[in-house]
Design a protein around this motif. Structure first.
Motif, PDB file in Angstrom:
ATOM      1  N   GLY A 146      25.415 -31.360 -11.104  1.00 13.07           N
ATOM      2  CA  GLY A 146      26.264 -30.386 -10.429  1.00 13.07           C
ATOM      3  C   GLY A 146      25.914 -28.965 -10.789  1.00 13.07           C
ATOM      4  N   GLU A 147      25.596 -28.721 -12.049  1.00 18.59           N
ATOM      5  CA  GLU A 147      25.242 -27.369 -12.485  1.00 18.59           C
ATOM      6  C   GLU A 147      23.912 -26.925 -11.891  1.00 18.59           C
ATOM      7  N   SER A 148      22.898 -27.768 -12.012  1.00 20.42           N
ATOM      8  CA  SER A 148      21.550 -27.368 -11.578  1.00 20.42           C
ATOM      9  C   SER A 148      21.464 -27.155 -10.080  1.00 20.42           C
ATOM     10  N   ARG A 149      22.319 -27.863  -9.327  1.00 21.52           N
ATOM     11  CA  ARG A 149      22.218 -27.781  -7.872  1.00 21.52           C
ATOM     12  C   ARG A 149      23.337 -26.953  -7.256  1.00 21.52           C
ATOM     13  N   THR A 150      23.931 -26.083  -8.056  1.00 18.88           N
ATOM     14  CA  THR A 150      24.859 -25.054  -7.546  1.00 18.88           C
ATOM     15  C   THR A 150      24.466 -23.723  -8.170  1.00 18.88           C
ATOM     16  N   VAL A 151      24.846 -23.502  -9.429  1.00 15.90           N
ATOM     17  CA  VAL A 151      24.485 -22.249 -10.094  1.00 15.90           C
ATOM     18  C   VAL A 151      22.977 -22.143 -10.259  1.00 15.90           C
ATOM     19  N   GLY A 152      22.292 -23.284 -10.290  1.00 20.17           N
ATOM     20  CA  GLY A 152      20.832 -23.252 -10.345  1.00 20.17           C
ATOM     21  C   GLY A 152      20.237 -22.614  -9.105  1.00 20.17           C
ATOM     22  N   TYR A 153      20.774 -22.945  -7.937  1.00 22.20           N
ATOM     23  CA  TYR A 153      20.337 -22.292  -6.697  1.00 22.20           C
ATOM     24  C   TYR A 153      20.771 -20.832  -6.684  1.00 22.20           C
ATOM     25  N   ALA A 154      22.021 -20.574  -7.095  1.00 23.56           N
ATOM     26  CA  ALA A 154      22.571 -19.216  -7.058  1.00 23.56           C
ATOM     27  C   ALA A 154      21.739 -18.257  -7.910  1.00 23.56           C
ATOM     28  N   ALA A 155      21.165 -18.762  -8.994  1.00 20.80           N
ATOM     29  CA  ALA A 155      20.364 -17.906  -9.876  1.00 20.80           C
ATOM     30  C   ALA A 155      19.137 -17.342  -9.163  1.00 20.80           C
ATOM     31  N   HIS A 156      18.708 -18.009  -8.095  1.00 17.87           N
ATOM     32  CA  HIS A 156      17.545 -17.549  -7.333  1.00 17.87           C
ATOM     33  C   HIS A 156      17.935 -16.742  -6.095  1.00 17.87           C
ATOM     34  N   GLY A 157      19.214 -16.490  -5.908  1.00 17.79           N
ATOM     35  CA  GLY A 157      19.662 -15.679  -4.782  1.00 17.79           C
ATOM     36  C   GLY A 157      19.335 -16.306  -3.443  1.00 17.79           C
ATOM     37  N   MET A 158      18.857 -15.488  -2.509  1.00 17.08           N
ATOM     38  CA  MET A 158      18.572 -15.975  -1.165  1.00 17.08           C
ATOM     39  C   MET A 158      17.416 -16.972  -1.150  1.00 17.08           C
ATOM     40  N   ALA A 159      16.502 -16.847  -2.109  1.00 18.01           N
ATOM     41  CA  ALA A 159      15.419 -17.831  -2.198  1.00 18.01           C
ATOM     42  C   ALA A 159      15.996 -19.201  -2.554  1.00 18.01           C
TER      43      ALA A 159
END
Length: 270
Positions: A146-159
């Motif tokens: 859950g962490e890697s596939r939410t905030v993990g995506y958010a850490a890369h912004g629009m990418a």
């Protein structure tokens, strides 16, 4: 295994889309609820295999048991109706409208979510002995997903958002291929083999499936994952739903319909 030609199984796809649009609210919700619950259990099963064996390929090879069960029982996933329901509108079937498509998608979403949420609660209870102990190794793994596939995506912004969306598109390209593959055969064996192959691909590649995520992320929150419900909705579920819709309808539904059902005129050779 009683293989059907493309023109035959695509006709079955359109018929299935019409049937789903005309189905009662009660039946639509019940079938969607059970589909969400069974797929959620399959996801818990696959994560358990991955943790216990350390080999994600084994989990991917066995995850399709849930998908096969729910489709053989006639239940409905959001990813499947994204592909099938619009075909009845394309074909101008009586009573088929875009309003009906939206209603079908909305009801299936609600049913899938309710079924997956129930299993998430049940499994969280199992992993924590009724919330009296810290999560076991499987529960910890679900929280980290859950962490890697939410905030993990958010850490890369629009990418990160673009990556999430493309993974969702690719997911339902494969999942809807599995839905259609079940229509290629009239035998249980043929249906299962047809469904198994693309579902294994989607799960092993880590693509984003909106209904699987309806289990993984609420379960992760219950098990102490360091992300929020808003993270889940904005940085996974809603973009995944959109990507699943695009992938299934574009690469499977509209493609097969246009080339095997509404075939272009043959060339005239001089």
């Amino acid at each position: 295994m009683a293989y059907l030609a493309p023109a035959e199984f695509v006709t079955k796809m359109v018929d299935a889309g019409e049937s789903k649009l005309l189905m009662s609210t009660r039946d639509t919700l019940i079938r969607a609820f059970m589909a969400g619950a069974i797929l959620a259990l399959a996801a818990a099963f696959a994560v358990s295999i991955n943790v216990n064996t350390g080999n994600p390929l084994i989990g991917a090879l066995l995850f399709p048991v849930g998908f096969c069960m729910l489709y053989l029982l006639g239940f409905d996933l959001l990813t499947g109706v994204f592909t099938l329901s619009p075909l009845a509108v394309f074909d101008k079937r009586p009573g088929a409208t875009w309003g009906g498509v939206g209603r079908n998608w909305g009801l299936v979403f609600l049913g899938n979510f309710a079924g997956a949420l129930m299993v998430a609660l049940f499994m969280a209870i199992i992993f924590t002995f009724g919330f009296t102990e810290a999560p076991n190794a499987i529960g910890v793994k679900i929280g980290s997903i859950g962490e890697s596939r939410t905030v993990g995506y958010a850490a890369h912004g629009m990418a990160g958002m673009l990556t999430l969306f493309i993974r969702a598109v690719m997911c339902n390209w494969m999942v809807s291929t599995g839905v259609v593959a079940a229509m290629m055969s009239t035998s249980v064996t043929g249906k299962v083999i047809g469904m198994w192959m693309p579902i294994t691909v989607f799960f092993y590649m880590g693509f984003e499936h909106s209904v699987v995520n309806m289990y993984l992320f609420p379960s992760g929150l219950m098990l102490g994952g360091k992300f929020t419900m808003m993270d889940y909705l904005l940085w996974n579920e809603l973009p995944t739903v959109l990507g699943n819709m695009v992938g299934g309808l574009t690469f499977v539904g509209a493609t097969l319909y246009s080339t095997h059902y509404k075939t272009a005129p043959k060339r005239v050779v001089a």
